[in-house]
Design a protein around this motif. Structure first.
Motif, PDB file in Angstrom:
ATOM      1  N   ALA A 260       8.880 -40.238   4.283  1.00 40.19           N
ATOM      2  CA  ALA A 260       8.245 -39.119   4.996  1.00 40.19           C
ATOM      3  C   ALA A 260       9.730 -38.016   5.439  1.00 40.19           C
ATOM      4  CB  ALA A 260       7.629 -39.395   6.333  1.00 40.19           C
ATOM      5  N   GLU A 261      10.732 -38.696   5.715  1.00 38.96           N
ATOM      6  CA  GLU A 261      11.928 -37.953   6.219  1.00 38.96           C
ATOM      7  C   GLU A 261      12.415 -37.155   5.016  1.00 38.96           C
ATOM      8  OE1 GLU A 261      13.927 -35.234   7.882  1.00 38.96           O
ATOM      9  OE2 GLU A 261      12.621 -36.502   9.079  1.00 38.96           O
ATOM     10  N   LEU A 262      12.353 -38.036   3.991  1.00 33.84           N
ATOM     11  CA  LEU A 262      13.060 -37.239   2.599  1.00 33.84           C
ATOM     12  C   LEU A 262      12.017 -36.137   1.990  1.00 33.84           C
ATOM     13  CD1 LEU A 262      13.952 -40.506   0.326  1.00 33.84           C
ATOM     14  CD2 LEU A 262      15.291 -38.551   1.416  1.00 33.84           C
ATOM     15  N   THR A 263      10.746 -36.477   2.119  1.00 28.47           N
ATOM     16  CA  THR A 263       9.667 -35.328   1.809  1.00 28.47           C
ATOM     17  C   THR A 263       9.857 -33.898   2.679  1.00 28.47           C
ATOM     18  OG1 THR A 263       8.122 -37.062   0.944  1.00 28.47           O
ATOM     19  CG2 THR A 263       7.481 -34.808   1.505  1.00 28.47           C
ATOM     20  N   ALA A 264       9.995 -34.580   3.896  1.00 29.54           N
ATOM     21  CA  ALA A 264      10.198 -33.110   4.836  1.00 29.54           C
ATOM     22  C   ALA A 264      11.573 -32.492   4.471  1.00 29.54           C
ATOM     23  CB  ALA A 264      10.251 -33.512   6.270  1.00 29.54           C
ATOM     24  N   SER A 265      12.454 -33.306   4.215  1.00 28.15           N
ATOM     25  CA  SER A 265      13.736 -32.477   4.039  1.00 28.15           C
ATOM     26  C   SER A 265      13.709 -31.498   2.481  1.00 28.15           C
ATOM     27  CB  SER A 265      14.960 -33.591   3.521  1.00 28.15           C
ATOM     28  OG  SER A 265      14.840 -34.225   2.564  1.00 28.15           O
ATOM     29  N   VAL A 266      12.760 -32.133   1.583  1.00 28.69           N
ATOM     30  CA  VAL A 266      12.343 -31.294   0.302  1.00 28.69           C
ATOM     31  C   VAL A 266      11.750 -29.997   0.989  1.00 28.69           C
ATOM     32  CG1 VAL A 266      11.348 -31.175  -1.759  1.00 28.69           C
ATOM     33  CG2 VAL A 266      12.775 -33.314  -1.356  1.00 28.69           C
ATOM     34  N   LEU A 267      10.600 -30.074   1.645  1.00 25.46           N
ATOM     35  CA  LEU A 267       9.944 -29.040   2.101  1.00 25.46           C
ATOM     36  C   LEU A 267      10.832 -27.881   2.848  1.00 25.46           C
ATOM     37  CD1 LEU A 267       6.820 -31.052   3.205  1.00 25.46           C
ATOM     38  CD2 LEU A 267       6.828 -29.475   1.103  1.00 25.46           C
ATOM     39  N   ASP A 268      11.790 -28.464   3.675  1.00 24.24           N
ATOM     40  CA  ASP A 268      12.456 -27.690   4.487  1.00 24.24           C
ATOM     41  C   ASP A 268      13.354 -26.832   3.772  1.00 24.24           C
ATOM     42  OD1 ASP A 268      11.762 -28.805   7.033  1.00 24.24           O
ATOM     43  OD2 ASP A 268      13.271 -30.211   7.160  1.00 24.24           O
TER      44      ASP A 268
END
Ligand code: NI
Length: 165
Positions: A16-24
């Motif tokens: 989820a942190e990886l996905t959030a970093s892409v969304l950021d």
């Protein structure tokens, strides 16, 4: 499939942190980047990532839905914020409403029995699939993508190493 809640917790937290970093890394302007003309946009795929987490309620988990409907928001910051909220909600629901035994129970989805532990695995793979689509579209939109499972082209260059082909 997952057989232990703690294994899912560890993997979901880092995924989820990886996905959030892409969304950021998205910008409002980039959200209109299309896969091909007339098909899904970067914004729609991003929003699908947020909304699809809530499909897990069909397995009996209960948690709050995204605060907006099917239409993709036009704010990249809002999408990233909602992703963090819903992905946290999902994890909390799994940890408080299921135990290791629940992972061996199955639910019928479209006439097919899905073990809950397999559905959790599928949820992670579904995210990975769309995240991969996103990073290509982000390049096409002129954005820099964060490192996901390894260095990006830009990271290699910054380190003074010739990027792999
Ligand atoms: Ni999908």
């Amino acid at each position: 499939m997952f057989t232990k809640i703690e294994d899912f917790t560890a993997e979901w937290t880092s995924e989820a942190e990886l996905t959030a970093s892409v969304l950021d890394a998205l910008t409002d302007d980039s959200l209109g980047q299309e896969v091909i003309e007339g098909r899904r946009t970067l914004g729609q795929i991003s929003w699908h990532l947020v909304r699809s987490l809530h499909y897990m309620t069909s397995l009996g988990l209960a948690f709050e839905a995204p605060s907006r409907g099917e239409e993709a928001p036009d704010s990249a910051a809002f999408i990233a914020l909602e992703y963090r909220r819903i992905s946290n909600n999902l994890l909390n629901a799994v940890r408080t409403q299921w135990n290791d035994e629940s992972l061996r129970e199955s639910v019928m989805i479209e006439k097919e029995a899905w073990l809950n532990g397999s559905s959790l695995r599928y949820t992670i793979m579904h995210q990975v699939h769309h995240r991969g689509q996103m990073t290509v579209l982000m390049r096409q939109a002129g954005l820099r993508t964060p490192n996901v499972y390894g260095p990006t082209y830009d990271t290699w260059v910054e380190k003074g190493i010739a990027p792999l082909i």
